[in-house]
Scaffold this motif. Structure first.
Motif, short mmCIF file in Angstrom:
data_model
loop_
_atom_site.label_atom_id
_atom_site.label_comp_id
_atom_site.label_asym_id
_atom_site.label_seq_id
_atom_site.Cartn_x
_atom_site.Cartn_y
_atom_site.Cartn_z
N VAL A 1 0.84 -1.20 0.00
CA VAL A 1 0.00 0.00 0.00
C VAL A 1 0.87 1.26 0.00
CG1 VAL A 1 -1.67 1.32 1.34
CG2 VAL A 1 -1.95 -1.15 1.10
N MET A 2 1.96 1.24 0.77
CA MET A 2 2.83 2.42 0.82
C MET A 2 3.57 2.63 -0.49
SD MET A 2 4.25 2.68 4.75
CE MET A 2 4.98 1.05 4.82
N PHE A 3 3.85 1.56 -1.21
CA PHE A 3 4.42 1.74 -2.55
C PHE A 3 3.41 2.44 -3.46
CE2 PHE A 3 5.05 0.03 -6.91
CZ PHE A 3 6.27 0.66 -7.19
N GLY A 4 2.14 2.04 -3.35
CA GLY A 4 1.10 2.71 -4.13
C GLY A 4 0.97 4.18 -3.76
N SER B 1 1.72 9.93 -4.88
CA SER B 1 2.20 11.23 -4.41
C SER B 1 3.17 11.88 -5.38
CB SER B 1 2.89 11.06 -3.05
OG SER B 1 4.09 10.31 -3.19
N GLY B 2 3.28 11.32 -6.57
CA GLY B 2 4.23 11.87 -7.54
C GLY B 2 5.62 11.35 -7.30
N PHE B 3 5.73 10.02 -7.12
CA PHE B 3 7.01 9.37 -6.83
C PHE B 3 7.67 9.97 -5.60
CE2 PHE B 3 6.25 9.13 -11.42
CZ PHE B 3 6.22 7.75 -11.60
N TYR C 1 -1.94 15.90 3.77
CA TYR C 1 -2.91 14.93 3.23
C TYR C 1 -2.34 13.52 3.26
CZ TYR C 1 -5.80 12.45 -0.16
OH TYR C 1 -6.60 11.51 -0.77
N PHE C 2 -1.14 13.34 2.72
CA PHE C 2 -0.56 12.01 2.67
C PHE C 2 -0.10 11.53 4.05
CE2 PHE C 2 -0.47 12.76 -1.88
CZ PHE C 2 -0.77 11.50 -2.38
N GLN C 3 0.35 12.45 4.90
CA GLN C 3 0.69 12.04 6.27
C GLN C 3 -0.54 11.55 7.00
OE1 GLN C 3 2.93 15.10 8.29
NE2 GLN C 3 4.82 14.57 7.21
N GLY C 4 -1.69 12.21 6.77
CA GLY C 4 -2.93 11.75 7.39
C GLY C 4 -3.30 10.35 6.94
N VAL D 1 6.29 10.12 8.25
CA VAL D 1 5.57 10.93 9.22
C VAL D 1 6.58 11.50 10.20
CG1 VAL D 1 3.48 9.53 8.98
CG2 VAL D 1 5.15 8.96 10.76
N PRO D 2 6.21 12.51 10.98
CA PRO D 2 7.15 13.06 11.95
C PRO D 2 7.57 12.01 12.99
CG PRO D 2 5.34 14.57 11.60
CD PRO D 2 4.96 13.29 10.92
N ALA D 3 8.81 11.60 12.96
CA ALA D 3 9.36 10.61 13.89
C ALA D 3 10.88 10.76 13.85
CB ALA D 3 8.93 9.20 13.53
#
Length: 319
Positions: A45-48, A53-55, A63-66, A154-156
């Protein structure tokens, strides 16, 4: 693994009668299957999402972090639901409700002991507090592929507890804690590692080497926790001046310190109790030394709570 599932079922079922515990190999294998399946699906899913997200161009946008936070929450819900069912694991939470922190970010300081306690904490934060966590965690967790990919989107922050010279951990932690929103939770483990009696003694010796004899004596009186390292917590406090502080203690898994301990305790049939305390920002001292003393006092309180709530048959932390 799924193609070979019949072999695993037959093999673990055959081992179960000769291993103590009700169907221990079979139950353990099933939890591993569920975890690896969740991990593999997450990576796909994260590859998708990377493509969408434009590679990777927009991966760091809100948006994508959410979406990634939703992935974490959904995956943990599935995994914990199945793990609790198979291992008969109960998680009980005591303390303030999400309504105790309306419209305010929180700094979450948790003791560190037992396998998976950080996962339990993050799951509880997202499911109960409805927060988006920013996590400071040991770099060894980046060996897990899904965790590595996810937490770099994500912020980590992955850190080394004993860094090389020139690495400013406090600055890195302060940067991560900057700009917290009302639905954010900054998560830190001030002890720097899982509790073991040997680490407890090393923490006491370290305080003495630094000439902090009074703190070393206080640390000797704490049996179930490590002496906290205040630097990262103080940096987070300075970087998030509007955040309340939540302190978290837990017991139920803290006696499992090695892989052998985890295997011996399966099937778990355990009760994990988590206790949360909220401290409004106005009640936290302003000076550095006063804040260190405040943190030690809370760790002494957490140690007392653990002593009162951990299973009576478990050994203490004295070596």
């Amino acid at each position: 693994m799924w193609l070979s599932l019949p072999i695993w079922v037959i093999g673990t079922a055959a081992l179960s009668p000769v291993v103590s515990g009700r169907l221990r190999p079979l139950r353990f294998a099933w939890v591993v299957f569920v975890y690896v399946t969740c991990e593999a699906l997450l990576l796909v899913v994260m590859f998708g999402l990377w493509l969408a997200s434009g590679f990777g161009w927009r991966l760091r946008t809100p948006y994508f972090q959410g979406i990634h936070y939703d992935l974490v929450q959904g995956t943990m819900w599935v995994f914990f639901l199945e793990a609790r069912r198979v291992l008969r694991l109960r998680i009980e939470t005591e303390g303030p409700t999400p309504a105790a922190h309306p419209g305010r970010p929180i700094l979450v300081c948790c003791r560190h002991a037992g396998p998976g306690d950080s996962f339990v904490l993050i799951h509880t934060l997202m499911a109960w507090y409805d927060r988006e966590p920013r996590v400071v965690l040991k770099n060894t967790l980046s060996w897990d592929p899904a965790i590595d990919v996810l937490l770099n989107r994500v912020p980590a922050r992955f850190i080394t507890p004993n860094p090389e010279a020139g690495v400013d951990l406090e600055r890195q932690i302060g940067e991560l804690a900057t700009g917290l929103d009302a639905d954010d939770a900054f998560v830190i483990f001030p002890e720097g590692g899982n509790f073991t009696p040997r680490r407890r003694q090393r923490a006491i010796d370290r305080l003495r080497q630094l000439g902090m004899e009074r703190m070393a004596q206080r640390a000797e009186q704490m049996i179930h926790v490590l002496a906290p390292r205040p630097g990262g917590f103080l940096a987070a406090l300075d970087a998030a001046p509007d955040a309340d502080v939540v302190l978290v203690a837990h017991t139920g898994l803290d006696h499992m310190m090695t892989v052998a301990d985890v295997w011996r305790e399966l099937p778990m049939d355990k009760r994990i109790v988590m206790r949360w305390w909220q401290v409004p920002r106005a009640e936290i001292p302003a000076g550095r030394e006063e804040r260190i003393d405040w943190l030690f006092a809370w760790w002494e309180r957490i140690d007392e709570w653990i002593a009162e709530n951990r299973p009576a048959e478990l050994p203490t932390g004295r070596s």
